[in-house]
Enzyme design. Structure first.
Site, PDB file in Angstrom:
ATOM      1  NE  ARG A  28      -3.387  -2.833   0.201  1.00 21.01           N
ATOM      2  CZ  ARG A  28      -3.220  -4.015  -0.411  1.00 21.01           C
ATOM      3  NH1 ARG A  28      -2.169  -4.210  -1.225  1.00 21.01           N
ATOM      4  NH2 ARG A  28      -4.093  -4.992  -0.240  1.00 21.01           N
ATOM      5  CD  GLU A 114       3.756  12.866   9.297  1.00 16.86           C
ATOM      6  OE1 GLU A 114       4.266  13.718  10.027  1.00 16.86           O
ATOM      7  OE2 GLU A 114       4.052  11.651   9.346  1.00 16.86           O
ATOM      8  CD  GLU A 134       0.659   9.128  12.223  1.00 16.02           C
ATOM      9  OE1 GLU A 134      -0.590   9.131  12.192  1.00 16.02           O
ATOM     10  OE2 GLU A 134       1.358   9.515  11.280  1.00 16.02           O
TER      11      GLU A 134
HETATM   12  C1  1HE Z   1       1.902  -2.185   5.597  1.00 20.59           C
HETATM   13  C2  1HE Z   1       1.443  -0.895   5.927  1.00 20.59           C
HETATM   14  C3  1HE Z   1       2.307  -0.048   6.680  1.00 20.59           C
HETATM   15  C4  1HE Z   1      -0.095  -1.888   4.790  1.00 20.59           C
HETATM   16  N1  1HE Z   1       3.512  -0.549   7.026  1.00 20.59           N
HETATM   17  N2  1HE Z   1       3.098  -2.608   5.978  1.00 20.59           N
HETATM   18  N3  1HE Z   1       0.100   3.492   8.879  1.00 20.59           N
HETATM   19  C5  1HE Z   1      -0.955   2.784   9.300  1.00 20.59           C
HETATM   20  O1  1HE Z   1      -1.156   2.527  10.463  1.00 20.59           O
HETATM   21  C6  1HE Z   1      -1.853   2.249   8.208  1.00 20.59           C
HETATM   22  C7  1HE Z   1      -1.718   0.738   8.131  1.00 20.59           C
HETATM   23  N4  1HE Z   1      -2.387   0.188   6.967  1.00 20.59           N
HETATM   24  C8  1HE Z   1      -3.748   0.009   6.891  1.00 20.59           C
HETATM   25  O2  1HE Z   1      -4.502   0.442   7.738  1.00 20.59           O
HETATM   26  C9  1HE Z   1      -4.247  -0.750   5.690  1.00 20.59           C
HETATM   27  O3  1HE Z   1      -3.183  -1.515   5.173  1.00 20.59           O
HETATM   28  C10 1HE Z   1      -4.798   0.152   4.549  1.00 20.59           C
HETATM   29  C11 1HE Z   1      -6.119   0.803   4.996  1.00 20.59           C
HETATM   30  C12 1HE Z   1      -3.806   1.228   4.132  1.00 20.59           C
HETATM   31  C13 1HE Z   1      -5.063  -0.733   3.293  1.00 20.59           C
HETATM   32  O4  1HE Z   1      -5.879  -1.845   3.643  1.00 20.59           O
HETATM   33  P1  1HE Z   1      -5.906  -3.121   2.682  1.00 20.59           P
HETATM   34  O5  1HE Z   1      -6.945  -4.061   3.247  1.00 20.59           O
HETATM   35  O6  1HE Z   1      -6.042  -2.692   1.266  1.00 20.59           O
HETATM   36  O7  1HE Z   1      -4.434  -3.783   2.778  1.00 20.59           O
HETATM   37  P2  1HE Z   1      -3.804  -4.690   3.941  1.00 20.59           P
HETATM   38  O8  1HE Z   1      -4.241  -6.140   3.748  1.00 20.59           O
HETATM   39  O9  1HE Z   1      -4.009  -4.120   5.289  1.00 20.59           O
HETATM   40  O10 1HE Z   1      -2.249  -4.569   3.626  1.00 20.59           O
HETATM   41  C14 1HE Z   1      -1.652  -5.181   2.496  1.00 20.59           C
HETATM   42  C15 1HE Z   1      -0.204  -5.418   2.855  1.00 20.59           C
HETATM   43  O11 1HE Z   1       0.449  -4.170   3.073  1.00 20.59           O
HETATM   44  C16 1HE Z   1      -0.038  -6.194   4.182  1.00 20.59           C
HETATM   45  O12 1HE Z   1       1.160  -6.929   4.075  1.00 20.59           O
HETATM   46  P3  1HE Z   1       1.142  -8.508   3.720  1.00 20.59           P
HETATM   47  O13 1HE Z   1       2.586  -8.885   3.720  1.00 20.59           O
HETATM   48  O14 1HE Z   1       0.340  -9.144   4.822  1.00 20.59           O
HETATM   49  O15 1HE Z   1       0.482  -8.617   2.390  1.00 20.59           O
HETATM   50  C17 1HE Z   1       0.164  -5.091   5.199  1.00 20.59           C
HETATM   51  O16 1HE Z   1       0.870  -5.519   6.341  1.00 20.59           O
HETATM   52  C18 1HE Z   1       1.001  -4.119   4.383  1.00 20.59           C
HETATM   53  N5  1HE Z   1       0.913  -2.757   4.889  1.00 20.59           N
HETATM   54  N6  1HE Z   1       0.200  -0.740   5.412  1.00 20.59           N
HETATM   55  C19 1HE Z   1       3.873  -1.782   6.683  1.00 20.59           C
HETATM   56  N7  1HE Z   1       1.973   1.186   7.002  1.00 20.59           N
HETATM   57  C20 1HE Z   1       7.095   9.751   9.880  1.00 20.59           C
HETATM   58  S1  1HE Z   1       6.137   9.062  11.043  1.00 20.59           S
HETATM   59  C21 1HE Z   1       4.700   8.484  10.260  1.00 20.59           C
HETATM   60  C22 1HE Z   1       3.995   7.571  11.182  1.00 20.59           C
HETATM   61  C23 1HE Z   1       2.958   6.770  10.481  1.00 20.59           C
HETATM   62  O17 1HE Z   1       2.779   6.852   9.277  1.00 20.59           O
HETATM   63  S2  1HE Z   1       2.054   5.737  11.474  1.00 20.59           S
HETATM   64  C24 1HE Z   1       0.770   5.190  10.441  1.00 20.59           C
HETATM   65  C25 1HE Z   1       1.164   3.952   9.719  1.00 20.59           C
END
Ligand code: 1HE
Length: 261
Positions: A28, A114, A134
Site C-alpha cells: 500500500r 504528511e 499514529e
Molecule cells: C503495511 C502498511 C504499513 C499496509 N507498514 N506494511 N500506517 C498505518 O497505520 C496504516 C496501516 N495500513 C492500513 O490500515 C491498511 O493496510 C490500509 C487501509 C492502508 C489498506 O488496507 P488493505 O486491506 O487494502 O491492505 P492490507 O491487507 O491491510 O495490507 C496489504 C499489505 O500491506 C499487508 O502486508 P502482507 O505482507 O500481509 O500482504 C500489510 O501488512 C502491508 N501494509 N500498510 C507496513 N503502514 C514519519 S512518522 C509516520 C507515522 C505513520 O505513518 S504511522 C501510520 C502507519
C-alpha cells in the site's frame, strides 16, 4: 540513494511535467527508509526542463504511511534522526524548484498524509480517505505533520483525528481543506496532470514566489510580511517574462480571466 519503488515519468508536449509514482502497491505504498531517501534524492536532482510534478501512488491506495515493519526499537537519538530524515525529504519536495501536485486516492494515512500535505495542491478522487492512526498505534507524527496539517485543517481537527482515530472521507476532506479538488473515482491523476500543465506555463519566478515566499509570509508578523511581499513582487515583475506577459494582455493577445464552465 535510489529505490526501484519510486518511478519518474515525463509528460506533456515538452515533457515539462514529471509524474513521480510510489510503487509499492503490495504494501500500500508504505514508506520505508529507502523510499524516503529516494524522495529526497529525486527532488534534489529533478531533471532539467521539469516545471511541475505530479505525485501519484500505484494501486488502490496513495500511501499507507510509515512502513511499520521498520518501526524497530529506536533510542531517543535514533528516533530523532529518523524523523529529521523525513523532514529533510519532505522539505526538498515542498521547498524545491517546482510545484508538486498530489493525485490522491484510497488511503492517505499517517505519513501518507504528511507526504500529501507537503505538496502544493492536492487532488482527491472519491475513494480517498484520510487518517492519522499514529495516535492509536502509540506513536506520534514525525514527518512534519504537526506543522503542516494544522495549517490545512486547524489544530482542533488534527487533535481529534489523532485522539479518536477519526477517518475523513473524500467529500469531508475537501470540505475541511485537506484537498483543494474532488473528482470522480479514477480521475485524480488526469485532473492533477491537467493542473500541472497549467502550472508549468506560469513564469518560473511566480511559481518560486508562491512556493518559497507565500508560506513564509503567512508565518511573518504583518509588517514583515508586507515588506517580504513587496520585495518578492518587485523581483517577479522585473523579470523580462513578466513584462512580456503583461504586454501580451494589453495588446489583446493573452486570454482574459474567465469563469470555468
Ligand atoms: C503495511 C502498511 C504499513 C499496509 N507498514 N506494511 N500506517 C498505518 O497505520 C496504516 C496501516 N495500513 C492500513 O490500515 C491498511 O493496510 C490500509 C487501509 C492502508 C489498506 O488496507 P488493505 O486491506 O487494502 O491492505 P492490507 O491487507 O491491510 O495490507 C496489504 C499489505 O500491506 C499487508 O502486508 P502482507 O505482507 O500481509 O500482504 C500489510 O501488512 C502491508 N501494509 N500498510 C507496513 N503502514 C514519519 S512518522 C509516520 C507515522 C505513520 O505513518 S504511522 C501510520 C502507519
Amino acid at each position: 540513494m535510489n529505490s526501484d519503488d519510486l518511478e519518474l515519468q515525463r509528460y506533456g508536449e515538452e515533457q515539462e511535467v514529471a509524474i513521480v509514482r510510489l510503487r509499492r502497491p503490495a504494501k500500500r505504498n508504505a514508506l520505508n527508509d529507502g523510499l524516503v531517501l529516494s524522495i529526497r534524492n529525486l527532488f534534489e536532482t529533478l531533471p532539467e526542463g521539469v516545471r511541475a510534478v505530479v505525485l501519484d501512488g500505484e494501486g488502490d491506495h496513495f500511501c499507507a504511511g510509515l512502513d511499520l515493519s521498520e518501526l524497530k526499537e529506536r533510542d531517543a537519538a535514533q528516533g530523532l534522526h529518523h524523523s529529521r530524515m523525513w523532514h529533510a525529504a519532505l522539505e526538498r519536495l515542498q521547498l524545491g524548484t517546482v510545484p508538486v501536485i498530489a493525485a490522491l486516492h484510497g488511503a492517505v494515512v499517517g505519513g501518507g498524509l504528511e507526504l500529501a500535505s507537503a505538496c502544493h495542491i492536492r487532488v482527491a478522487d472519491e475513494t480517498t480517505f484520510y487518517a492519522l492512526p499514529e495516535g492509536t498505534r502509540g506513536i506520534f507524527v514525525g514527518g512534519g505533520g504537526s506543522v503542516r496539517i494544522p495549517r490545512l485543517i486547524g489544530v482542533a481537527r488534527m487533535t481529534d483525528m489523532m485522539l479518536t482515530g477519526r477517518v475523513y472521507d473524500a467529500v469531508e476532506g475537501e470540505r475541511i481543506g485537506l484537498a483543494q479538488y474532488l473528482v470522480p473515482k479514477g480521475q485524480a491523476l488526469s485532473k492533477a496532470l491537467e493542473l500541472a500543465l497549467k502550472v508549468a506555463q506560469n513564469a518560473p519566478m511566480t511559481n518560486y514566489a508562491l512556493m518559497h515566499a507565500l508560506p513564509r509570509i503567512a508565518e511573518q508578523p504583518a509588517d514583515q510580511g508586507y515588506l517580504t511581499e513587496a520585495l518578492i513582487s518587485a523581483i517577479a515583475q522585473s523579470a523580462p517574462e513578466a513584462k512580456a506577459r503583461v504586454r501580451a494582455f494589453l495588446e489583446g493577445k493573452a486570454p482574459k480571466v474567465q469563469k470555468t464552465p
